[in-house]
Design a protein around this motif. Structure first.
Motif, PDB file in Angstrom:
ATOM      1  N   GLY A  82       0.805  -1.214   0.000  1.00 49.78           N
ATOM      2  CA  GLY A  82       0.000   0.000   0.000  1.00 49.78           C
ATOM      3  C   GLY A  82       0.838   1.265   0.000  1.00 49.78           C
ATOM      4  O   GLY A  82       0.317   2.358  -0.229  1.00 49.78           O
ATOM      5  N   LEU A  83       2.136   1.132   0.283  1.00 49.17           N
ATOM      6  CA  LEU A  83       3.031   2.287   0.268  1.00 49.17           C
ATOM      7  C   LEU A  83       3.426   2.640  -1.162  1.00 49.17           C
ATOM      8  O   LEU A  83       3.500   1.773  -2.039  1.00 49.17           O
ATOM      9  CB  LEU A  83       4.284   1.997   1.090  1.00 49.17           C
ATOM     10  N   GLY A  84       3.673   3.926  -1.371  1.00 50.78           N
ATOM     11  CA  GLY A  84       4.126   4.400  -2.669  1.00 50.78           C
ATOM     12  C   GLY A  84       5.187   5.468  -2.510  1.00 50.78           C
ATOM     13  O   GLY A  84       5.176   6.246  -1.543  1.00 50.78           O
ATOM     14  N   LEU A  85       6.124   5.520  -3.442  1.00 49.41           N
ATOM     15  CA  LEU A  85       7.156   6.556  -3.490  1.00 49.41           C
ATOM     16  C   LEU A  85       6.967   7.329  -4.786  1.00 49.41           C
ATOM     17  O   LEU A  85       6.882   6.723  -5.863  1.00 49.41           O
ATOM     18  CB  LEU A  85       8.553   5.930  -3.450  1.00 49.41           C
ATOM     19  N   GLU A  86       6.906   8.669  -4.684  1.00 50.07           N
ATOM     20  CA  GLU A  86       6.559   9.468  -5.855  1.00 50.07           C
ATOM     21  C   GLU A  86       7.442  10.715  -5.923  1.00 50.07           C
ATOM     22  O   GLU A  86       7.747  11.343  -4.901  1.00 50.07           O
ATOM     23  CB  GLU A  86       5.087   9.869  -5.783  1.00 50.07           C
ATOM     24  N   ALA A  87       7.857  11.041  -7.136  1.00 49.07           N
ATOM     25  CA  ALA A  87       8.594  12.284  -7.399  1.00 49.07           C
ATOM     26  C   ALA A  87       7.740  13.161  -8.301  1.00 49.07           C
ATOM     27  O   ALA A  87       7.161  12.672  -9.291  1.00 49.07           O
ATOM     28  CB  ALA A  87       9.936  11.989  -8.049  1.00 49.07           C
ATOM     29  N   ILE A  88       7.660  14.475  -7.978  1.00 47.72           N
ATOM     30  CA  ILE A  88       6.743  15.382  -8.680  1.00 47.72           C
ATOM     31  C   ILE A  88       7.461  16.678  -9.033  1.00 47.72           C
ATOM     32  O   ILE A  88       8.193  17.246  -8.203  1.00 47.72           O
ATOM     33  CB  ILE A  88       5.526  15.716  -7.791  1.00 47.72           C
ATOM     34  N   GLY A  89       7.242  17.101 -10.253  1.00 52.91           N
ATOM     35  CA  GLY A  89       7.742  18.413 -10.676  1.00 52.91           C
ATOM     36  C   GLY A  89       6.577  19.268 -11.162  1.00 52.91           C
ATOM     37  O   GLY A  89       5.731  18.796 -11.936  1.00 52.91           O
ATOM     38  N   THR A  90       6.504  20.534 -10.698  1.00 53.91           N
ATOM     39  CA  THR A  90       5.401  21.412 -11.103  1.00 53.91           C
ATOM     40  C   THR A  90       5.924  22.790 -11.504  1.00 53.91           C
ATOM     41  O   THR A  90       6.969  23.249 -11.034  1.00 53.91           O
ATOM     42  CB  THR A  90       4.394  21.583  -9.950  1.00 53.91           C
ATOM     43  N   TYR A  91       5.154  23.370 -12.383  1.00 57.27           N
ATOM     44  CA  TYR A  91       5.415  24.769 -12.771  1.00 57.27           C
ATOM     45  C   TYR A  91       4.086  25.513 -12.679  1.00 57.27           C
ATOM     46  O   TYR A  91       3.025  24.960 -12.982  1.00 57.27           O
ATOM     47  CB  TYR A  91       5.941  24.861 -14.200  1.00 57.27           C
ATOM     48  N   ASN A  92       4.170  26.774 -12.256  1.00 58.19           N
ATOM     49  CA  ASN A  92       2.969  27.600 -12.206  1.00 58.19           C
ATOM     50  C   ASN A  92       3.381  29.058 -12.346  1.00 58.19           C
ATOM     51  O   ASN A  92       4.580  29.375 -12.479  1.00 58.19           O
ATOM     52  CB  ASN A  92       2.213  27.376 -10.887  1.00 58.19           C
TER      53      ASN A  92
END
Length: 393
Positions: A82-92
């Motif tokens: 049920g665990l997850g590892l996530e990398a996120i990149g955002t621009y605004n």
């Protein structure tokens, strides 16, 4: 106790059959779910950095900052636990005139965010649905907002809804708390919505599938038990039939053995009687004579004794002549000899119905002494006889 177990199993089968009445009782694709995978996502993000989060949470026009094109990319690995590892990149981009840090900005300002987080699938607690995956998570990142960089502590709540095993939508809201609020760095909220694609999939059974599997196992176990019971009944039947056949065969063998013993005893008795009579020998007559001699009377006396001892014994007396004289004469002579022999036997107390006679004249010579062959007297004497043939024992 055994009856209670059987009743419980029957009740379980009835309830399960109702639960799955509209589906075939077999494991199908609908009973499997994704347990681990990689997820790649592309979408939009909106940043609320007004400093007035809860009062103006739906004040999208003045407090939310959104660009009209894809502005968020994510990649994550999600595990069976049920665990997850996530990398996120955002621009605004903060728009001129929007409220930022409780102030109205006078020009457009770029926003960049790079975050990592650990999430947990809430379905592990509430139960798998296969199409709706709510999750929560925590993480950290770096954000450059309002021309001010800062490290952030992050907390996220969101959900994914799936159209297939591969494609779905992802919606989330992330609170970002500045690690240090020096230089005016503030906290803010970032909302996100996007399309996600799932790959590197490893599947497993859903709760419904596990229930089906357990039910199928219970049914299979019950079938095996029934088959074992049927096989046991058949085995007992076969053993009973085999025992019955063996008993019948033993009885038949015993009867056959008894019958054989009886026949053997009769044959032995016949053989003994035959040997006894044969050992007495024949009755012989003089030339042209039908008189029963003294030596012949001794033989007939012994024969009468045998007939007395064996009430069922019946004999045929046959008389013969040698070849000398005419055939007609010899027929007459052999008839007299057989009559004299029978008469003597009757005189010794033998019942007439135990004796039959046959006169053969010179037709059954025991040697070569016929009308065309010379023979001495001793050879002719062999043919002048009365013989005894057993008719009934």
């Amino acid at each position: 106790m055994k009856k209670a177990k059987i009743f419980s199993l029957l009740l379980f089968l009835m309830v399960s059959s109702i639960a799955f009445a509209q589906d075939e009782l077999q494991i199908t694709a609908k009973d499997s779910i994704v347990q681990s995978s990689w997820i790649f996502g592309v979408g939009l993000n909106a940043v609320d950095d007004s400093g007035n989060v809860f009062d103006g949470i739906f004040n999208v026009g003045q407090e939310w900052n959104i660009v009209p094109y894809p502005s968020r990319v994510s990649i994550g690995r999600y595990f069976k636990s049920g665990l997850g590892l996530e990398a996120i990149g955002t621009y605004n981009q903060y728009k001129e005139g929007n409220i930022i840090d409780a102030k109205v900005i006078t020009e457009n300002v770029s926003y960049f965010g790079f975050d990592g987080r650990v999430t947990y699938d809430i379905n592990k607690i509430i139960g798998q649905t296969g199409w709706f995956d709510p999750y929560v998570g925590v993480g950290a990142g770096y954000t450059d907002a309002n021309n001010l960089g800062r490290g952030t502590y992050n907390a996220v709540v969101g959900f994914r809804t799936w159209f297939s095993d591969r494609w779905g939508l992802d919606f989330s809201s992330t609170g970002k708390w500045a690690m240090s609020q020096s230089d005016g760095a503030t906290n803010h909220i970032q909302h996100a919505a996007g399309v996600v694609y799932q790959f590197g999939i490893e599947k497993g059974l859903s709760k419904r599938g596990e229930e089906k599997l357990e039910l199928l196992a219970a049914i299979e176990k019950e079938k095996r038990r029934q088959n074992d019971s049927i096989n046991e009944v058949n085995r007992l039947k076969d053993e009973a039939l085999l025992a019955e056949r063996l008993k019948k065969q033993q009885e038949e063998d015993a009867l056959a053995a008894a019958e054989k013993a009886k026949v053997d005893a009769i044959n032995k008795r016949k053989s003994e009687i035959k040997s006894r009579i044969e050992n007495l020998g024949n009755v012989y007559f003089g030339l042209n004579s039908s008189v029963v001699s003294t030596s012949s009377k001794k033989i007939l006396d012994s024969l009468a004794q045998v007939l007395e001892e064996i009430p069922t014994l019946k004999l045929k007396i046959t008389s013969h002549t040698d070849s000398r004289g005419s055939s007609k004469y010899n027929d007459w002579l052999s008839q007299r000899r057989v009559d004299k022999t029978k008469a003597y036997m009757i005189s010794k107390g033998v019942s007439e119905d135990k004796l039959t006679t046959e006169a053969y004249g010179e037709s059954m010579l025991l040697n070569e002494c016929d009308d065309n062959t010379y023979c001495p007297e001793e050879k002719h004497a062999v043919n002048r006889r009365s013989e005894f043939v057993i008719l009934e024992f």
